[in-house]
Structure formats: structure tokens, C-alpha cells
Design a protein around this motif. Structure first.
Motif, PDB file in Angstrom:
ATOM      1  N   LEU A   1     -14.809  -9.782  -6.528  1.00 40.07           N
ATOM      2  CA  LEU A   1     -13.458  -9.438  -6.079  1.00 40.07           C
ATOM      3  C   LEU A   1     -13.489  -8.806  -4.694  1.00 40.07           C
ATOM      4  CD1 LEU A   1     -12.145  -8.013  -9.436  1.00 40.07           C
ATOM      5  CD2 LEU A   1     -11.318 -10.065  -8.303  1.00 40.07           C
ATOM      6  N   TRP A   2     -14.568  -8.051  -4.467  1.00 34.03           N
ATOM      7  CA  TRP A   2     -14.681  -7.347  -3.189  1.00 34.03           C
ATOM      8  C   TRP A   2     -14.824  -8.332  -2.039  1.00 34.03           C
ATOM      9  CZ3 TRP A   2     -13.395  -3.090  -1.110  1.00 34.03           C
ATOM     10  CH2 TRP A   2     -13.977  -2.664   0.092  1.00 34.03           C
ATOM     11  N   VAL A   3     -15.485  -9.463  -2.320  1.00 37.94           N
ATOM     12  CA  VAL A   3     -15.704 -10.450  -1.266  1.00 37.94           C
ATOM     13  C   VAL A   3     -14.371 -11.009  -0.765  1.00 37.94           C
ATOM     14  CG1 VAL A   3     -16.624 -12.752  -0.829  1.00 37.94           C
ATOM     15  CG2 VAL A   3     -18.034 -11.032  -1.954  1.00 37.94           C
ATOM     16  N   SER A   4     -13.436 -11.245  -1.714  1.00 40.58           N
ATOM     17  CA  SER A   4     -12.107 -11.714  -1.263  1.00 40.58           C
ATOM     18  C   SER A   4     -11.128 -10.562  -1.420  1.00 40.58           C
ATOM     19  CB  SER A   4     -11.666 -12.921  -2.068  1.00 40.58           C
ATOM     20  OG  SER A   4     -11.796 -12.654  -3.438  1.00 40.58           O
ATOM     21  N   ARG A   5     -11.426  -9.483  -0.705  1.00 37.80           N
ATOM     22  CA  ARG A   5     -10.699  -8.248  -1.007  1.00 37.80           C
ATOM     23  C   ARG A   5      -9.238  -8.269  -0.587  1.00 37.80           C
ATOM     24  NH1 ARG A   5     -15.244  -7.213   1.570  1.00 37.80           N
ATOM     25  NH2 ARG A   5     -15.242  -6.845   3.805  1.00 37.80           N
ATOM     26  N   PHE A   6      -8.898  -9.033   0.434  1.00 36.43           N
ATOM     27  CA  PHE A   6      -7.488  -9.054   0.832  1.00 36.43           C
ATOM     28  C   PHE A   6      -6.643  -9.693  -0.265  1.00 36.43           C
ATOM     29  CE2 PHE A   6      -3.807 -10.816   3.193  1.00 36.43           C
ATOM     30  CZ  PHE A   6      -3.253  -9.602   3.549  1.00 36.43           C
ATOM     31  N   ARG A   7      -7.167 -10.801  -0.783  1.00 34.42           N
ATOM     32  CA  ARG A   7      -6.456 -11.492  -1.855  1.00 34.42           C
ATOM     33  C   ARG A   7      -6.398 -10.607  -3.097  1.00 34.42           C
ATOM     34  NH1 ARG A   7      -9.103 -17.012  -2.530  1.00 34.42           N
ATOM     35  NH2 ARG A   7     -10.236 -15.940  -4.138  1.00 34.42           N
ATOM     36  N   THR A   8      -7.527  -9.983  -3.387  1.00 30.91           N
ATOM     37  CA  THR A   8      -7.565  -9.064  -4.526  1.00 30.91           C
ATOM     38  C   THR A   8      -6.537  -7.956  -4.351  1.00 30.91           C
ATOM     39  OG1 THR A   8      -9.919  -9.492  -4.696  1.00 30.91           O
ATOM     40  CG2 THR A   8      -9.083  -7.586  -5.879  1.00 30.91           C
ATOM     41  N   PHE A   9      -6.442  -7.459  -3.132  1.00 26.56           N
ATOM     42  CA  PHE A   9      -5.518  -6.368  -2.849  1.00 26.56           C
ATOM     43  C   PHE A   9      -4.070  -6.792  -3.108  1.00 26.56           C
ATOM     44  CE2 PHE A   9      -2.635  -4.476   0.300  1.00 26.56           C
ATOM     45  CZ  PHE A   9      -2.667  -3.165  -0.151  1.00 26.56           C
ATOM     46  N   LEU A  10      -3.758  -8.032  -2.694  1.00 24.63           N
ATOM     47  CA  LEU A  10      -2.390  -8.505  -2.903  1.00 24.63           C
ATOM     48  C   LEU A  10      -2.056  -8.578  -4.388  1.00 24.63           C
ATOM     49  CD1 LEU A  10      -1.950 -11.281  -0.195  1.00 24.63           C
ATOM     50  CD2 LEU A  10      -1.058  -8.961  -0.221  1.00 24.63           C
ATOM     51  N   THR A  11      -3.026  -9.037  -5.166  1.00 23.32           N
ATOM     52  CA  THR A  11      -2.785  -9.104  -6.606  1.00 23.32           C
ATOM     53  C   THR A  11      -2.662  -7.701  -7.183  1.00 23.32           C
ATOM     54  OG1 THR A  11      -4.078 -11.102  -6.639  1.00 23.32           O
ATOM     55  CG2 THR A  11      -3.628 -10.083  -8.744  1.00 23.32           C
ATOM     56  N   LEU A  12      -3.557  -6.828  -6.723  1.00 26.68           N
ATOM     57  CA  LEU A  12      -3.485  -5.435  -7.161  1.00 26.68           C
ATOM     58  C   LEU A  12      -2.105  -4.878  -6.896  1.00 26.68           C
ATOM     59  CD1 LEU A  12      -6.784  -3.682  -6.055  1.00 26.68           C
ATOM     60  CD2 LEU A  12      -5.916  -4.032  -8.353  1.00 26.68           C
ATOM     61  N   LEU A  13      -1.580  -5.236  -5.735  1.00 23.55           N
ATOM     62  CA  LEU A  13      -0.295  -4.709  -5.305  1.00 23.55           C
ATOM     63  C   LEU A  13       0.799  -5.065  -6.302  1.00 23.55           C
ATOM     64  CD1 LEU A  13       0.318  -3.063  -2.831  1.00 23.55           C
ATOM     65  CD2 LEU A  13       1.178  -5.112  -1.718  1.00 23.55           C
ATOM     66  N   SER A  14       0.785  -6.315  -6.786  1.00 24.37           N
ATOM     67  CA  SER A  14       1.858  -6.685  -7.708  1.00 24.37           C
ATOM     68  C   SER A  14       1.732  -5.896  -9.011  1.00 24.37           C
ATOM     69  CB  SER A  14       1.888  -8.188  -7.945  1.00 24.37           C
ATOM     70  OG  SER A  14       0.618  -8.660  -8.238  1.00 24.37           O
ATOM     71  N   PHE A  15       0.475  -5.628  -9.427  1.00 27.05           N
ATOM     72  CA  PHE A  15       0.310  -4.793 -10.621  1.00 27.05           C
ATOM     73  C   PHE A  15       0.768  -3.367 -10.352  1.00 27.05           C
ATOM     74  CE2 PHE A  15      -2.652  -7.924 -12.422  1.00 27.05           C
ATOM     75  CZ  PHE A  15      -2.034  -8.024 -13.643  1.00 27.05           C
ATOM     76  N   ILE A  16       0.396  -2.874  -9.188  1.00 26.81           N
ATOM     77  CA  ILE A  16       0.746  -1.498  -8.851  1.00 26.81           C
ATOM     78  C   ILE A  16       2.259  -1.351  -8.834  1.00 26.81           C
ATOM     79  CG2 ILE A  16       0.722   0.196  -6.981  1.00 26.81           C
ATOM     80  CD1 ILE A  16      -2.126  -0.851  -6.320  1.00 26.81           C
ATOM     81  N   ILE A  17       2.929  -2.320  -8.185  1.00 26.77           N
ATOM     82  CA  ILE A  17       4.391  -2.255  -8.129  1.00 26.77           C
ATOM     83  C   ILE A  17       4.974  -2.316  -9.536  1.00 26.77           C
ATOM     84  CG2 ILE A  17       6.450  -3.510  -7.387  1.00 26.77           C
ATOM     85  CD1 ILE A  17       4.832  -4.326  -4.869  1.00 26.77           C
ATOM     86  N   GLY A  18       4.438  -3.229 -10.339  1.00 27.49           N
ATOM     87  CA  GLY A  18       4.950  -3.364 -11.706  1.00 27.49           C
ATOM     88  C   GLY A  18       4.789  -2.075 -12.492  1.00 27.49           C
ATOM     89  N   VAL A  19       3.562  -1.569 -12.534  1.00 29.18           N
ATOM     90  CA  VAL A  19       3.275  -0.387 -13.356  1.00 29.18           C
ATOM     91  C   VAL A  19       4.008   0.833 -12.796  1.00 29.18           C
ATOM     92  CG1 VAL A  19       1.466   1.197 -14.083  1.00 29.18           C
ATOM     93  CG2 VAL A  19       1.081  -1.268 -14.190  1.00 29.18           C
ATOM     94  N   ALA A  20       3.940   1.011 -11.479  1.00 29.28           N
ATOM     95  CA  ALA A  20       4.579   2.185 -10.881  1.00 29.28           C
ATOM     96  C   ALA A  20       6.084   2.138 -11.107  1.00 29.28           C
ATOM     97  CB  ALA A  20       4.260   2.265  -9.397  1.00 29.28           C
ATOM     98  N   SER A  21       6.688   0.923 -11.008  1.00 34.68           N
ATOM     99  CA  SER A  21       8.139   0.889 -11.185  1.00 34.68           C
ATOM    100  C   SER A  21       8.512   1.174 -12.634  1.00 34.68           C
ATOM    101  CB  SER A  21       8.733  -0.428 -10.685  1.00 34.68           C
ATOM    102  OG  SER A  21       8.099  -1.504 -11.296  1.00 34.68           O
ATOM    103  N   VAL A  22       7.698   0.691 -13.578  1.00 33.52           N
ATOM    104  CA  VAL A  22       7.988   1.040 -14.979  1.00 33.52           C
ATOM    105  C   VAL A  22       8.009   2.555 -15.123  1.00 33.52           C
ATOM    106  CG1 VAL A  22       7.078   1.049 -17.330  1.00 33.52           C
ATOM    107  CG2 VAL A  22       7.059  -1.056 -16.008  1.00 33.52           C
ATOM    108  N   ILE A  23       6.972   3.199 -14.598  1.00 36.75           N
ATOM    109  CA  ILE A  23       6.836   4.644 -14.785  1.00 36.75           C
ATOM    110  C   ILE A  23       7.975   5.386 -14.099  1.00 36.75           C
ATOM    111  CG2 ILE A  23       5.399   6.609 -14.118  1.00 36.75           C
ATOM    112  CD1 ILE A  23       2.989   4.722 -14.699  1.00 36.75           C
ATOM    113  N   VAL A  24       8.251   5.011 -12.848  1.00 36.37           N
ATOM    114  CA  VAL A  24       9.287   5.733 -12.099  1.00 36.37           C
ATOM    115  C   VAL A  24      10.667   5.484 -12.717  1.00 36.37           C
ATOM    116  CG1 VAL A  24      10.481   5.869  -9.897  1.00 36.37           C
ATOM    117  CG2 VAL A  24       7.996   5.743  -9.956  1.00 36.37           C
ATOM    118  N   LEU A  25      10.958   4.218 -13.034  1.00 35.81           N
ATOM    119  CA  LEU A  25      12.293   3.903 -13.552  1.00 35.81           C
ATOM    120  C   LEU A  25      12.529   4.575 -14.889  1.00 35.81           C
ATOM    121  CD1 LEU A  25      12.605   0.151 -12.529  1.00 35.81           C
ATOM    122  CD2 LEU A  25      13.483   2.176 -11.392  1.00 35.81           C
TER     123      LEU A  25
END
Ligand code: ADP
Ligand code: MG
Length: 679
Positions: A298-322
Motif C-alpha cells: 500500500l505504501w508503494v502506491s501511497r497517493f492512491r491509498t491515501f485517497l481511499t483512506l480519505l473516503s473512509f475517514i470522511i465516512g467514519v468521521a461524518s458518522v461520528i460527528v453527525l
């Protein structure tokens, strides 16, 4: 001689092997191998030589169980290979074969040490033993100082030696080398040939494939292949001069050192193709290895990994905040309800639609309402503005004229002193109860306890302070009631304001469930006694109920939005994994060639999905908490829910796994030889 050969079970016995390519989906079938029969004994050093395109690689793929012949039989140590399952074939590749390819086929994302260790990982060797053996082999091959390098950082010759170390990792009883020197300069090529010679000398079966007669000449037996047929099979005269390390001009280990170290020596075949040794490894180690290699990939394609991470982060963080904001608002509403009192209603004047006259309310209306079933208290209530004076201070504020029932009706008690009694009310007692702010404004320099007993003027009527109300604070953020003063209703209407009309009657009911009926009863009795429709019943309990429902729907909507972003995260994982499978078919092929079973491949890709979604989930929780904390600073009501965090995290993990399964299966189903040729 002949009887001697027949007495032993041949290591490899090919009979009339044919291989066709194509023939599917309309492409013409082309036969590449036309009936190859070949027997190889353990310990032989055989060169298969022929022109380019003659079918050597095809033959080697069949020998190494990377590919299946179209017809003919292949027996390995007497066992029919065509009867073996995919996992048994993987076991055979893992335990018996060691591949050396023209293009080295090292995994670019792994360092040298981990590339060499890979076959042992699949064989289930414990981590420490694995690392020691890999380091030992690399040292023996002159690469002891390169263990932490990536393959790209090495020269071709060095990479080929790494791949030889990998071939030897699990023993490598049969070394299958396809043009091992093809991509190398002559000196590096010579070094590799020295190694192969040493391996043959140490008892390994070496099958060398080459188009170069000079290279082939170093083998003990030469099988010449032309257009898919064996045209010559000759044992070399033993007088063949073996090249020495000295002539190769290197600092490579000598046969003597190899013999001393023993690492290149060939151990006899164990239980080939069984899973016995694979089971010996500890589960925990396996998981650790899998996860760390997932993390590296995952580290080798870290930008792509980061983008995917981002969608999870947004999903999880929005659940928690909302959820936190939703719950915070709910809690605030409940607090307001508690302050208002849920059992409270107002009955007050309104304009009669038919006459156009506005009604007036008097104390007798309160007395009538008090008689209605389920009504506990009906309190007359009058709100007026007035000017207060005490000492040198003046303060203009609202004066509520209420009865001794006010603490119950308003759900509001005194902090200091006492509230007025029914007797005070009957006697038109000149007393007043102050709100905290009113007290502070009128008696700024007096201790709260000492204000009790002091006098003030309300529109010139002197009143004695008998109590101070508990602080309400800011309720809705806009207004607070702490600047109020409360006086007995009779005193206010007769002595202070001189007006008998009420603002409205506050009604408290006993049974909240009978509220609807009580409202109907009130409307009925009001219409009868007033002979007009000039009144209005406002039911705060119903308002509260309505607000709660709106809140609940809002929370659900927010949860839905959050859920959608999690699914989007899952799709992101699927996308990243599918691309990864496409990009890494070569790697999958290499892993299969070194003995990875289908489930190993599946597990590897699945664990990458798990690593991404887990990391995204954890980061989402942390960021959700941070955003919530920020909102708190801005006075947004926030209540964190551990349950929401757990649900969001496990939803993220779940979507990651579910959306990761498909690509993982796709990777595992790849044909080894197709995957190896991929890119
Ligand atoms: P060599 O290794 O001796 O150069 P190969 O075994 O790679 O030869 O190929 C032998 C013949 O088979 C060639 O004509 C090649 O084009 C053909 N061939 C090899 N692989 C495939 C394939 N996957 N599909 C169709 N034809 C193939
Ligand atoms: Mg070839």
C-alpha cells in the motif's frame, strides 16, 4: 546401466507431452510441443537448448507445474501431476522447485531479504529461522550487505543471485533456470553459471534452459529441442572442463566454503506436496508477515491509498460527528423540555373568528379551568414591564404575576429565602422574588443572602424581597429568564398594576397520556363559559413531541448520509484493489511460482483491504473526535457516542472486507503462467 536407471523412480518422467495454445474464442489452435518424452533423474544437470521460439519456456513451465500440458503424462517421483489439486501443485512448487527466470522476477515492493524469504513464508517456516536462512544464503552468494536493498537498486547480476537465493530458500532440490544469463553481461553471466555448477555439484537437480550452446555446454547432459520436438539428447563427456571461480574473476564463495556452510547442499526430498510443514508456523507470525507486506504494497502506491483512506475517514468521521451533533441537539431539547415542564399548557386570549373581538381572561377563567378533569393546577399569569428601584439602582424588566403554585408550574425553585405562600397571595402581601440578574442589577454590592429582607420600589409600590430564584442560565442561547421578578398575582393586579385581566392561564395536567382529552375538555368548558371562541390552548407537550420527531428524522438522515460515504469508501477499496491486482499480476505469478497457494494470494489482497479500511476507520474516529471537539469550542452541543464510533469503525472494516473479497478472489484465480507473463 539401463536396469539401474529403471530400478529407480525417475524424478521427472514426461511421456508424449503436447501443448497447444489458442483454440479458444475463434483463435486458431497452435501446437507448440509435439510429443515430448523426457526422463530426468535426481541430481542431473541438464541443459535444454534450442533456438528462440522452439518451445523451451513452454516446456519449462510444464516441468515447473506452472502450466499444464494439453495431453501426455507428467510424473514427478512417480506421482501423476495432472491428478494434483491447485494447492498440491503449489506445494510441489514450494517444496521441490526453485525457479530462476531471465527477468529475475523479484517483487519490486519487497526488499532483498523479504524476496528471498517468501517461499519459506508460504512453507510456514518460523520468522527467525527464515530470516537466518535467507541472510545465510545471501551472504553465501556475496550479497550479505544488500539485504535491505530493493531489487531496482541492484545490478542485473546481483538480482539474478537474489533470485537464486530465493530458489534455494526451501531447499530447491530441482532448480529450473530459464535463460538465467540471458539478460546479463558476460561476467555476471559467468558468475551465475558458476553458481549453477556448484549447485549441481552439491546434489541439486539443475535444469537449465538456454538458446546459447556455449552456456549449455557446461551441463552434463544436453537436450536439444527444435520446433517443439527433441532432436538430440546427449550426455557430455566427463572430461568437460568446469569453469572455476578464479576464471569467473569474482570473489564468489568457493565450493569448499559452500560445502562447509552446507547451505547450498541438497537435502533429500521430504514429504513433497504435503501441507505438514505449512501447519507448523504460528498463526500470529503469519498474520504479522501478511499485514506488514500488505502495508508495504500500500505504501508503494501511497497517493492512491491515501485517497481511499480519505473516503473512509470522511465516512467514519461524518458518522461520528453527525451522530454527536444530533445527540447533542436532542439532549439540549430534553433540557429545554425539563425547564419548560412537559405537563404544561397555556390557555389564553385570542381573536374570535366570527366577531373579530379579542377575548379577555380573568381570574374566574383560572377557577373554571381548575375544575376540568386531569387538571392539577390552573395558575393565573400576568406579564408586565415595570421599573424597579433599590438604593441608587434602577432596572427596567419583566414582572410576572403568579400564584404560590409558580415553583411547580414553572419548574423553578428559589435559591435563597422562600417563595410566597397562598396566604401571601390572599393577603395582597407586598413581597417579591427576584431572578439572579435582577438581584445583581438592583443590589450590586450586597451578598445574595443579605438581599433577603431588603426593600425595593416597583412602579413606586414598596415590596420586600423574600427570595431569589435559582439561576436558569442561557437556555436557548438567545434569552434568559434570570432578569425576571415574581410577585403574587393578587398583589400585582390590585395593588401594583390595578388591572384584573390576565395574560393567560398556565395549566398543569396530572396524566400526560390523557392530554388530548384534557385539551378537548378545556376547549369545551371554555366555549360554554365564555360563550365565544376567543381563546387559544397552546400545548407545549405536543410542540415538544413534534420537535423530538423532527430531531429523530434529522438524525436518521445524517446517519444515511454517513452510511453512503462509507459505501463510497468501500467502492474506493474495490477500485484500488482491482487496479492493484491488474498492476501486480506479475507479482501474483511470482508468488504462485514460489509456492503461494490460492488462499495465500487471497489472504494477501484481502489483508490489504483490511489494512486500508482499518487505518481509515481509526483515522476517521480520531478526526471525528477532533472535529467534535472543535464544534464544542464553537458552542455547538455535542455528545460523543461510543456506540456510533464502534458501528462506524466496524462498518468501515466490513465494507473494506466485502469490497475487497472480489478483487482478492480474482487475484487468487489467476493462472500462474498467465500471471507470470502479465504486466
Ligand atoms: P522459447 O522459450 O523456446 O523461446 P516459447 O516456449 O516461449 O519458446 O514459445 C514457443 C512458441 O509458442 C512460440 O512460437 C510462441 O509464440 C508460442 N507461445 C508461447 N506462449 C504462448 C501463449 N501464451 N499463447 C500463444 N502462443 C504462445
Ligand atoms: Mg523462452
Amino acid at each position: 546401466m539401463v536396469s539401474d536407471t529403471e530400478a529407480r523412480v525417475a524424478l521427472i518422467a514426461l511421456t508424449d507431452i503436447r501443448k497447444q495454445y489458442g483454440g479458444k474464442e475463434g483463435s486458431p489452435a497452435v501446437e507448440v510441443l509435439h510429443g515430448i518424452s523426457l526422463t530426468i533423474q535426481a541430481g542431473e544437470f541438464v541443459a535444454i537448448v534450442g533456438a528462440s521460439g522452439s518451445g523451451k519456456s513452454t516446456l519449462m513451465n510444464i516441468l515447473g507445474c506452472l502450466d499444464k500440458p494439453t495431453s501426455g503424462s507428467y510424473r514427478f517421483l512417480g506421482r501423476d501431476v495432472s491428478q494434483m489439486s491447485a494447492d498440491e501443485l503449489a506445494g510441489l512448487r514450494r517444496e521441490a522447485f526453485g525457479f530462476v527466470f531471465q527477468g529475475y522476477h523479484l517483487i519490486p515492493t519487497l526488499d532483498v531479504l523479504h524476496n528471498v524469504q517468501m517461499p519459506a513464508v508460504y512453507a510456514g517456516m518460523p520468522a527467525q529461522a527464515r530470516e537466518e536462512r535467507a541472510t545465510g544464503l545471501l551472504t553465501l552468494l556475496g550479497l550479505g550487505d544488500k539485504t535491505a536493498y530493493r531489487p531496482q537498486q541492484l545490478s542485473g547480476g546481483q538480482q539474478q543471485r537474489v533470485s537464486i537465493a530465493r530458489a534455494l530458500m526451501n531447499g530447491g532440490q530441482v532448480i529450473l533456470a530459464d535463460e538465467p544469463t540471458g539478460a546479463l553481461d558476460s561476467r555476471s553471466g559467468a558468475q551465475v553459471m558458476v553458481l549453477l555448477n556448484e549447485l549441481a555439484a552439491a546434489g541439486h537437480t539443475v535444469i537449465l534452459i538456454t538458446h546459447d550452446d556455449k552456456v549449455a555446454a557446461q551441463a552434463h547432459r544436453i537436450v536439444r529441442i527444435s520446433d517443439g520436438e527433441i532432436v538430440e539428447d546427449a550426455v557430455q563427456p566427463t572430461s568437460q572442463e568446469q569453469p572455476s571461480l578464479a576464471t569467473a574473476g569474482t570473489t564468489m564463495p568457493t565450493t569448499a566454503s559452500v560445502a562447509a556452510g552446507g547451505s547450498l547442499s541438497c537435502v533429500p526430498f521430504g514429504s513433497i506436496g504435503t501441507e505438514a510443514s505449512a501447519l507448523s508456523a504460528s498463526w500470529l507470525q503469519d498474520i504479522g508477515t501478511t499485514l506488514s507486506s500488505a502495508w508495504r504494497a500500500l505504501w508503494v502506491s501511497r497517493f492512491r491509498t491515501f485517497l481511499t483512506l480519505l473516503s473512509f475517514i470522511i465516512g467514519v468521521a461524518s458518522v461520528i460527528v453527525l451522530v454527536a451533533v444530533g445527540q447533542g441537539n436532542n439532549e439540549k431539547l430534553l433540557q429545554q423540555i425539563a425547564l419548560w415542564g412537559t405537563h404544561r399548557m397555556y390557555v389564553g386570549p385570542d381573536v374570535d373568528a366570527t366577531t373579530g373581538l379579542r377575548g379577555e381572561f380573568y381570574e374566574r377563567d383560572a377557577n373554571v379551568l381548575e375544575q376540568v378533569a386531569n387538571v392539577r393546577i390552573a395558575m393565573p399569569y400576568l406579564a408586565e414591564s415595570a421599573l424597579l428601584r433599590a438604593g441608587g439602582e434602577t432596572f427596567a424588566t419583566d414582572v410576572w404575576s403568579v400564584t404560590a403554585d409558580a415553583p411547580v408550574v414553572l419548574n423553578w425553585d428559589v435559591q435563597y429565602g422562600v417563595f410566597f405562600t397562598p396566604e401571601d397571595d390572599d393577603a395582597l402581601a407586598p413581597v417579591v422574588v427576584l431572578g439572579k440578574v435582577a438581584r445583581e442589577r438592583l443590589f450590586p454590592d450586597v451578598l445574595p443572602q443579605d438581599v433577603i429582607g431588603q426593600y425595593l420600589l416597583l412602579n413606586n409600590t414598596p415590596l420586600r424581597v423574600i427570595g431569589e430564584l435559582a439561576e436558569k442560565g442561557l437556555v436557548s442561547g438567545s434569552s434568559h429568564d434570570d432578569d425576571l421578578v415574581l410577585v403574587p398575582y393578587s398583589t400585582a393586579s390590585q395593588r401594583i398594576f390595578g388591572k384584573p385581566q390576565l395574560s393567560y392561564v398556565s395549566v398543569v395536567v396530572d396524566d400526560l397520556d390523557a392530554l388530548d382529552q384534557t385539551v378537548k375538555d378545556i376547549e369545551h368548558v371554555m366555549r360554554q363559559t365564555r360563550r365565544a371562541d376567543d381563546f387559544r390552548v397552546s400545548n407545549s407537550a405536543a410542540v415538544v413531541q413534534g420537535k423530538k420527531e423532527v430531531m429523530r428524522q434529522q438524525t436518521m438522515l445524517l446517519a444515511l448520509i454517513a452510511g453512503i460515504s462509507l459505501v463510497v469508501g468501500g467502492l474506493g477499496v474495490m477500485n484500488i484493489m482491482l487496479m492493484s491486482v491488474k498492476e501486480r499480476t506479475r507479482e501474483i505469478g511470482i508468488r504462485m511460482a514460489t509456492g503461494g497457494r490460492q488462499r495465500d494470494i487471497r489472504l494477501q489482497f484481502l489483508s490489504e483491504a483490511v489494512v486500508v479500511s482499518c487505518t481509515g476507520g481509526v483515522a476517521g474516529v480520531v478526526i471525528g473526535l477532533a472535529i467534535g471537539a472543535l464544534l464544542m469550542l464553537w458552542n455547538v452541543p455535542v455528545i460523543f457516542s461510543v456506540r456510533a464510533m464502534l458501528v462506524a469503525f466496524f462498518c468501515a472494516l466490513g465494507t473494506g472486507v466485502i469490497f475487497g473479497i472480489m478483487p482478492a478472489r480474482q487475484a487468487a484465480k489467476l493462472d500462474p503462467v498467465v500471471a507470470l507473463a502479465g504486466e
